[in-house]
Design a protein around this motif. Structure first.
Motif, PDB file in Angstrom:
ATOM      1  N   GLN A  17      26.176  87.141  71.294  1.00  0.00           N
ATOM      2  CA  GLN A  17      26.420  86.519  72.487  1.00  0.00           C
ATOM      3  C   GLN A  17      24.845  87.529  73.100  1.00  0.00           C
ATOM      4  O   GLN A  17      24.384  87.231  74.265  1.00  0.00           O
ATOM      5  CB  GLN A  17      27.383  86.999  73.489  1.00  0.00           C
ATOM      6  CG  GLN A  17      28.671  86.298  72.237  1.00  0.00           C
ATOM      7  CD  GLN A  17      30.237  86.739  72.884  1.00  0.00           C
ATOM      8  OE1 GLN A  17      29.941  88.029  73.203  1.00  0.00           O
ATOM      9  NE2 GLN A  17      30.945  85.719  73.277  1.00  0.00           N
ATOM     10  N   ARG A 254      25.267  78.478  72.910  1.00  0.00           N
ATOM     11  CA  ARG A 254      26.962  78.644  74.029  1.00  0.00           C
ATOM     12  C   ARG A 254      27.803  77.957  73.096  1.00  0.00           C
ATOM     13  O   ARG A 254      28.482  79.113  72.628  1.00  0.00           O
ATOM     14  CB  ARG A 254      26.929  78.574  75.241  1.00  0.00           C
ATOM     15  CG  ARG A 254      28.509  78.816  75.856  1.00  0.00           C
ATOM     16  CD  ARG A 254      28.121  78.710  77.216  1.00  0.00           C
ATOM     17  NE  ARG A 254      28.290  77.268  77.730  1.00  0.00           N
ATOM     18  CZ  ARG A 254      27.245  76.406  78.267  1.00  0.00           C
ATOM     19  NH1 ARG A 254      26.265  77.357  78.625  1.00  0.00           N
ATOM     20  NH2 ARG A 254      27.497  74.808  78.510  1.00  0.00           N
ATOM     21  N   GLU A 255      27.929  76.724  72.844  1.00  0.00           N
ATOM     22  CA  GLU A 255      28.631  75.467  72.025  1.00  0.00           C
ATOM     23  C   GLU A 255      29.015  76.612  70.131  1.00  0.00           C
ATOM     24  O   GLU A 255      30.194  76.458  69.904  1.00  0.00           O
ATOM     25  CB  GLU A 255      28.410  74.303  72.118  1.00  0.00           C
ATOM     26  CG  GLU A 255      29.430  73.609  71.020  1.00  0.00           C
ATOM     27  CD  GLU A 255      30.824  73.353  71.882  1.00  0.00           C
ATOM     28  OE1 GLU A 255      31.835  73.373  70.683  1.00  0.00           O
ATOM     29  OE2 GLU A 255      31.092  73.880  72.734  1.00  0.00           O
ATOM     30  N   GLU A 258      30.879  79.478  70.545  1.00  0.00           N
ATOM     31  CA  GLU A 258      32.299  78.986  71.081  1.00  0.00           C
ATOM     32  C   GLU A 258      32.966  78.161  70.036  1.00  0.00           C
ATOM     33  O   GLU A 258      34.270  78.885  69.583  1.00  0.00           O
ATOM     34  CB  GLU A 258      32.456  78.357  72.000  1.00  0.00           C
ATOM     35  CG  GLU A 258      32.139  79.182  73.331  1.00  0.00           C
ATOM     36  CD  GLU A 258      32.704  78.010  74.484  1.00  0.00           C
ATOM     37  OE1 GLU A 258      32.508  76.649  74.565  1.00  0.00           O
ATOM     38  OE2 GLU A 258      31.580  77.972  75.415  1.00  0.00           O
ATOM     39  N   ILE A 261      33.374  81.728  67.680  1.00  0.00           N
ATOM     40  CA  ILE A 261      35.013  82.126  68.268  1.00  0.00           C
ATOM     41  C   ILE A 261      35.864  81.850  67.562  1.00  0.00           C
ATOM     42  O   ILE A 261      37.761  82.407  67.658  1.00  0.00           O
ATOM     43  CB  ILE A 261      34.584  82.867  69.516  1.00  0.00           C
ATOM     44  CG1 ILE A 261      33.680  83.555  69.788  1.00  0.00           C
ATOM     45  CG2 ILE A 261      35.996  82.796  69.723  1.00  0.00           C
ATOM     46  CD1 ILE A 261      32.915  83.505  70.708  1.00  0.00           C
ATOM     47  N   LEU A 262      36.039  80.070  67.784  1.00  0.00           N
ATOM     48  CA  LEU A 262      37.346  79.114  67.105  1.00  0.00           C
ATOM     49  C   LEU A 262      37.886  80.272  65.959  1.00  0.00           C
ATOM     50  O   LEU A 262      38.866  79.812  65.533  1.00  0.00           O
ATOM     51  CB  LEU A 262      36.930  78.139  67.856  1.00  0.00           C
ATOM     52  CG  LEU A 262      38.117  76.958  67.588  1.00  0.00           C
ATOM     53  CD1 LEU A 262      38.993  77.916  68.503  1.00  0.00           C
ATOM     54  CD2 LEU A 262      37.591  76.190  67.889  1.00  0.00           C
TER      55      LEU A 262
END
Length: 343
Positions: A17, A254-255, A258, A261-262
């Motif tokens: 990030q 960014r996707e 994510e 992170i998922l």
């Protein structure tokens, strides 16, 4: 629960990030300079083009590519850490792994290649449910009917594509999207036609056409001015073709972040449902947040008691706090005796 069970994985995500933010700041700073040039070309019939060009500041392209590659590496490390930390949590044995294994999180482009990766024992030691998460989200599989799994598959495909392109020597580039190019003349001419071109990779060429135009009743000597009206954004590799205005390299990155992170959330959720004894991350990157030295504990352990515990050779000890209602886990290490920090 995610940070407690997977501190190294979380640290890698945070690093990714941070890398994404640094790329955006570097690019924004470059755009504040005179990054794009434009030229108007017109023939005797009054037809012409507006062309745009970019001039990379010294070292900027290499630095952006380096930061992008570092971000991708951190994402892979975040996935690898999910595997290694899960093994540390639940496996009492350490299965030998092939020393040539590049990654613990296997990602393949075919079932055959996946079998070859699994033969290297890269996910041995994780629970079956964890393994199912890894295997069901492989990028080569047909899109799942489950929306969340389909999203993970798409993110993993993108991550794999970027990695292969970086390995092949691909660089960050500039994607040009003509938005509102304009043409004016002196003396003023009415009815000028100006047709924007399609988006294209401008960073890998000397110049590109952003618009075609035609000036009615053009006369030699008439001065023609053009504004490129073109949005510049970062692109990468040949597969990058935006499908809409907000489809950018940053939004795709960014996707993928994510999605990783998922996957962290899924692993932590599975781990949190398992009852019984598990290892605790004594040597994690965030140990200070999870453990504290028993010698500095507000419980005021006697130093002789702590020394005596170490001398017994015990790996762990559960003792009764002076408050009879509380049991405390003490872990002797080479660096002293530690106890869980207060939540």
């Amino acid at each position: 629960m995610i940070e407690e069970s997977y501190p190294r994985a979380v640290a890698h995500v945070r690093s990714a990030q941070q890398g994404r933010s640094e790329m955006a700041a570097l690019w924004s700073s470059a755009l504040n300079e005179q990054f794009m040039g434009a030229m108007v070309n017109v023939n005797d019939e009054g037809s012409g083009t507006i062309t745009a060009s970019v001039e990379w500041p010294d070292g900027l392209r290499d630095e952006l590519t380096r930061r992008f590659a570092a971000c991708i590496n951190e994402l892979w490390s975040a996935l690898d850490s999910l595997i290694t930390e899960t093994v540390q949590l639940f496996s009492s044995s350490r299965t030998p792994r092939d020393q040539d294994v590049q990654r613990y999180w296997p990602t393949a482009n075919s079932q055959e290649n996946l079998e070859l990766l699994l033969a290297q024992a890269c996910i041995n030691g994780v629970l079956r449910t964890h393994a199912d998460i890894v295997l069901s989200t492989q990028p080569f599989l047909p899109d799942s009917e489950i929306e969340q799994i389909q999203r993970i598959q798409k993110g993993m495909r993108q991550l794999l594509t970027w990695t292969e392109a970086l390995d092949a020597g691909a660089n960050i580039t500039v994607w040009a999207t003509p938005i509102n190019p304009t043409v004016s003349t002196e003396p003023n001419s009415e009815g000028i036609e100006c047709i924007p071109g399609s988006s294209f990779d401008l960073g890998s060429r000397t110049e590109g056409v952003v618009a075609d135009f035609r000036v009615p009743a053009y006369q030699r000597g008439m001065r023609v001015f053009g504004r490129p009206g073109t949005l510049l954004d970062l692109g990468f590799a040949a597969d990058f073709v935006p499908v809409q205005a907000d489809d950018t390299l940053d939004s795709r990155l960014r996707e993928v972040l994510e999605v990783v992170i998922l996957l962290h959330a899924h692993f932590a959720s599975v781990s949190g449902k398992v009852r019984g004894i598990r290892a605790l991350p004594i040597e994690s990157l965030n140990r200070d947040d999870l453990w504290r030295s028993a010698s500095e504990s507000p419980r005021l352990w006697e130093q002789s008691e702590l020394a005596g515990l170490t001398e017994t050779g015990a790996r762990v000890a559960v003792v009764i706090d002076p408050n009879p209602s509380e049991l405390v886990l003490l872990v002797p290490t080479e660096d002293g005796v530690f106890e869980p920090a207060d939540p």
